[in-house]
Design a protein around this motif. Structure first.
Motif, PDB file in Angstrom:
ATOM      1  N   VAL A   1      82.918  83.166-124.066  1.00  0.00           N
ATOM      2  CA  VAL A   1      82.724  83.604-122.795  1.00  0.00           C
ATOM      3  C   VAL A   1      83.649  83.517-121.784  1.00  0.00           C
ATOM      4  O   VAL A   1      84.518  82.579-122.150  1.00  0.00           O
ATOM      5  N   ASP A   2      83.534  84.310-120.721  1.00  0.00           N
ATOM      6  CA  ASP A   2      84.698  84.084-119.671  1.00  0.00           C
ATOM      7  C   ASP A   2      84.162  82.915-118.364  1.00  0.00           C
ATOM      8  O   ASP A   2      84.733  82.497-118.038  1.00  0.00           O
ATOM      9  N   ASP A   3      83.122  82.976-118.380  1.00  0.00           N
ATOM     10  CA  ASP A   3      82.102  82.251-117.354  1.00  0.00           C
ATOM     11  C   ASP A   3      80.911  81.323-117.928  1.00  0.00           C
ATOM     12  O   ASP A   3      80.112  81.901-118.308  1.00  0.00           O
ATOM     13  N   LEU A   4      81.171  79.934-118.165  1.00  0.00           N
ATOM     14  CA  LEU A   4      80.147  79.367-118.804  1.00  0.00           C
ATOM     15  C   LEU A   4      78.842  79.229-118.074  1.00  0.00           C
ATOM     16  O   LEU A   4      77.951  79.466-118.949  1.00  0.00           O
ATOM     17  N   ASP A   5      78.759  79.003-116.811  1.00  0.00           N
ATOM     18  CA  ASP A   5      77.457  78.965-116.323  1.00  0.00           C
ATOM     19  C   ASP A   5      76.847  80.457-116.328  1.00  0.00           C
ATOM     20  O   ASP A   5      75.582  80.501-116.378  1.00  0.00           O
ATOM     21  N   GLU A   6      77.567  81.284-116.038  1.00  0.00           N
ATOM     22  CA  GLU A   6      76.943  82.794-116.021  1.00  0.00           C
ATOM     23  C   GLU A   6      76.498  82.986-117.396  1.00  0.00           C
ATOM     24  O   GLU A   6      75.161  83.519-117.563  1.00  0.00           O
ATOM     25  N   ALA A   7      77.184  82.827-118.549  1.00  0.00           N
ATOM     26  CA  ALA A   7      76.806  83.028-119.763  1.00  0.00           C
ATOM     27  C   ALA A   7      75.501  82.057-120.343  1.00  0.00           C
ATOM     28  O   ALA A   7      74.474  82.556-120.945  1.00  0.00           O
ATOM     29  N   VAL A   8      75.350  81.047-119.852  1.00  0.00           N
ATOM     30  CA  VAL A   8      74.235  80.245-120.141  1.00  0.00           C
ATOM     31  C   VAL A   8      72.940  80.863-119.416  1.00  0.00           C
ATOM     32  O   VAL A   8      71.920  80.943-119.912  1.00  0.00           O
ATOM     33  N   ALA A   9      73.110  81.114-118.087  1.00  0.00           N
ATOM     34  CA  ALA A   9      72.148  81.952-117.258  1.00  0.00           C
ATOM     35  C   ALA A   9      71.801  83.167-118.095  1.00  0.00           C
ATOM     36  O   ALA A   9      70.317  83.504-118.000  1.00  0.00           O
ATOM     37  N   HIS A  10      72.707  83.800-118.475  1.00  0.00           N
ATOM     38  CA  HIS A  10      72.221  85.392-119.278  1.00  0.00           C
ATOM     39  C   HIS A  10      71.384  84.944-120.640  1.00  0.00           C
ATOM     40  O   HIS A  10      70.392  85.406-120.806  1.00  0.00           O
TER      41      HIS A  10
END
Length: 138
Positions: A85-94
């Protein structure tokens, strides 16, 4: 299934208490298409009908949810998926919005261990940025 039209095809199949439901979860998570097995007991996800690869899912009546991290005498995972993923926090939220759970134990700062609805661990990890890739090429 339409995914088997190509000569070169590969896939991995995960068992679950509800294979079709787990397949629909991964379709949401990966933004791929879900292809039903036709019997309501499973299916596959792929980026397109002609991709040549997929993740398959099948209902297993005696499925036992794995424990992660492993504990003696408990069902253990036999494999896990790695998703860059490019953005870990965003990917976790998704992933959480799609139906995953963040595992309680997180062994690395740049990786997040997630659990799909059937308990299979999968890892979200940071890929290299475009800048570092360009620097490697130069």
């Amino acid at each position: 299934m339409p995914l088997r039209r190509r000569k070169q095809w590969w896939g991995v199949t995960l068992d679950a208490p509800d294979g079709a439901a787990l397949g629909r979860f991964y379709a949401r998570l990966l933004d791929w298409q879900f292809f039903s097995s036709g019997d309501g007991r499973g299916g596959a996800v792929a980026p397109s009908e002609n991709a040549g690869y997929n993740l398959g899912f099948q209902t297993e009546e005696n499925y036992v949810r794995p424990v992660w991290p492993a504990e003696p005498g408990q069902p253990q995972m036999s494999m896990h998926l790695e998703i860059e993923v490019d953005d870990l926090d965003e990917a976790v939220a998704h992933a959480v919005e799609a139906g995953a759970a963040l595992a309680a134990f997180q062994p690395q700062d740049d990786v997040r261990v997630m659990l799909d609805p059937a308990g299979h661990p999968f890892c979200l990890y940071l890929g290299e940025s475009d800048e570092s890739e360009q620097a490697d090429v130069a």
